[in-house]
Design an enzyme around this catalytic site. Structure first.
Site, PDB file in Angstrom:
ATOM      1  N   CYS A  81       0.738  -1.203   0.054  1.00 16.17           N
ATOM      2  CA  CYS A  81       0.035  -0.114   0.064  1.00 16.17           C
ATOM      3  C   CYS A  81       0.858   1.295  -0.060  1.00 16.17           C
ATOM      4  O   CYS A  81       1.534   1.630  -1.114  1.00 16.17           O
ATOM      5  CB  CYS A  81      -1.104  -0.077   1.248  1.00 16.17           C
ATOM      6  SG  CYS A  81      -2.197   1.069   1.129  1.00 16.17           S
ATOM      7  N   GLU A 136      -1.092  -8.926   4.722  1.00 15.82           N
ATOM      8  CA  GLU A 136      -1.269  -9.258   6.034  1.00 15.82           C
ATOM      9  C   GLU A 136      -2.498  -9.232   6.743  1.00 15.82           C
ATOM     10  O   GLU A 136      -2.830  -9.491   7.841  1.00 15.82           O
ATOM     11  CB  GLU A 136      -0.317  -8.342   6.801  1.00 15.82           C
ATOM     12  CG  GLU A 136      -0.533  -6.743   7.031  1.00 15.82           C
ATOM     13  CD  GLU A 136      -0.642  -5.922   5.771  1.00 15.82           C
ATOM     14  OE1 GLU A 136      -0.613  -6.540   4.649  1.00 15.82           O
ATOM     15  OE2 GLU A 136      -0.819  -4.715   6.063  1.00 15.82           O
ATOM     16  N   HIS A 179      -3.531  -5.312   0.865  1.00 18.51           N
ATOM     17  CA  HIS A 179      -2.892  -5.782   2.216  1.00 18.51           C
ATOM     18  C   HIS A 179      -2.899  -7.148   2.278  1.00 18.51           C
ATOM     19  O   HIS A 179      -3.911  -7.780   3.034  1.00 18.51           O
ATOM     20  CB  HIS A 179      -3.486  -5.053   3.492  1.00 18.51           C
ATOM     21  CG  HIS A 179      -3.095  -3.335   3.373  1.00 18.51           C
ATOM     22  ND1 HIS A 179      -2.151  -3.095   4.332  1.00 18.51           N
ATOM     23  CD2 HIS A 179      -3.617  -2.717   2.855  1.00 18.51           C
ATOM     24  CE1 HIS A 179      -2.190  -1.568   4.250  1.00 18.51           C
ATOM     25  NE2 HIS A 179      -3.222  -1.400   3.318  1.00 18.51           N
TER      26      HIS A 179
END
Lengths: 82, 265
Positions: B94, B223, B221
């Protein structure tokens, strides 16, 4: 002391979503005569320097290094003595 | 190299986010990671991977990632360049992607310039999104993904529209050199417009890697979908997943890079 006024705006042909959304909202608010809105950012920079020419060159570098992205932005620099 | 010998640097500054999720991801996979503030980062010796997290570094002032990129440039640019040249992996998620592009690591030297411009919608897009793995094997972060596989990774950005300086030429170069890693798609895996493509990115581009494949920048993202319970439908569909119990769609990115480090170094 010198004052640099730098306007950074999107190059022609690059979409300006903020401008488009502002246009839509203005039309919604009844400003139906508004046809286009473009946004830009203005930076006012106070800086030391020996001459207008030198200050302009430094401001040019400032734009290239940080304030503008050459892929989508163009900029205009105005210098005045304070 | 053994997993227990690996060390990952998670570089942060004011405004970065999801560092904890990143650290948790590496910890679960048995790899040590360390948060390093950009002001404290003096060298990269001892690290085997650098991750630049997402967020709104320096308040997104001037332009998303511009200030963080300038700080890295003045503090540790040479070291980072050398790190990449030696083949160590660097991941930008990002805001981290925006920073890698600002610094010129992506699309890379001699590839022309790119930029992450404001979303077409004009607003901050924060929701689950789907990406398709486009890479043919160059990128070290996607070895564990099958080609054309669709994964859910949430997006959370206001400036994620990839613009290339010379769109036609650069796009065909990126395709030819296997630098395209992810594209935004709909549930059928087709390239689709808004809302599937959250930002209006050229050719639905969502992630790019460098010529060598060891630097990856992506807007979604991974994660944030590392565990199955981070998926919005886990209550309805349960925690079992094709990859195993509580395995989320983003986990493969981390597993891939760990495998790459263990094989290469």
């Amino acid at each position: 002391m010198f004052k640099g006024e730098i306007e950074v705006r999107l190059k022609e042909g690059v979409d300006d979503p903020e401008g488009k959304n502002t246009l839509k909202t203005l039309n919604l608010l009844g400003f139906s005569e508004v046809r286009a809105v473009c946004t830009s950012r203005k930076f006012e920079i106070l800086l030391e320097g020996r001459s207008m020419k030198e200050v302009r060159e430094r401001l040019e570098k400032i734009c290239q290094r940080l304030l503008a992205n050459p892929v989508i932005h163009e900029y205009e620099i105005k210098v005045s003595k304070q | 190299m053994k997993k227990s010998d690996m060390r990952v640097a998670i570089v942060r500054m004011e405004g970065t986010n999801c560092e904890q999720e990143l650290q948790d991801a590496f910890t679960v996979l048995g790899v040590d990671s360390k948060f390093v503030h950009i002001k404290q980062l003096k060298e990269l010796t001892g690290f085997h991977c650098v991750v630049i997290p997402g967020g709104f570094s320096a308040g997104d002032y001037v332009r998303a990632g511009a200030i963080f990129a300038s700080l890295i440039k003045t503090k540790i640019f040479k070291e980072l360049k050398e790190f990449i040249k030696e083949g160590y992996p660097v991941l930008g998620i990002c805001n981290g992607f925006q920073i890698l592009v600002e610094m010129g690591f992506l699309p890379g030297k001699g590839r022309g310039r790119a930029c992450l411009a404001p979303n077409d919608s004009g607003v901050y897009e924060c929701r689950p999104t789907l990406v398709r793995n486009e890479n043919r094997g160059k990128c070290v972060f996607t070895n564990k993904l099958k080609r054309k596989e669709i994964r859910m990774m949430p997006c959370a950005h206001a400036e994620g529209k990839i613009i290339l300086e010379e769109p036609k030429k650069m796009l065909s170069q990126l395709k030819a050199d296997d630098q395209i890693v992810f594209r935004w798609v709909d549930p059928d895996g087709k390239l689709a417009g808004y809302p599937w493509n959250p930002n209006g990115s050229l050719d639905n581009l969502a992630g790019l890697c460098n010529m060598e494949g060891n630097v990856l920048g992506l807007m979604p993202h991974p994660e944030r979908s590392f565990f199955r319970w981070q998926h919005v439908d886990w209550v309805r569909k349960g925690l079992s997943a094709p990859g195993g119990y509580n395995v989320g769609d983003g986990r493969a990115i981390f597993e891939s890079v760990i495998e790459c480090i263990s094989k290469k170094f």
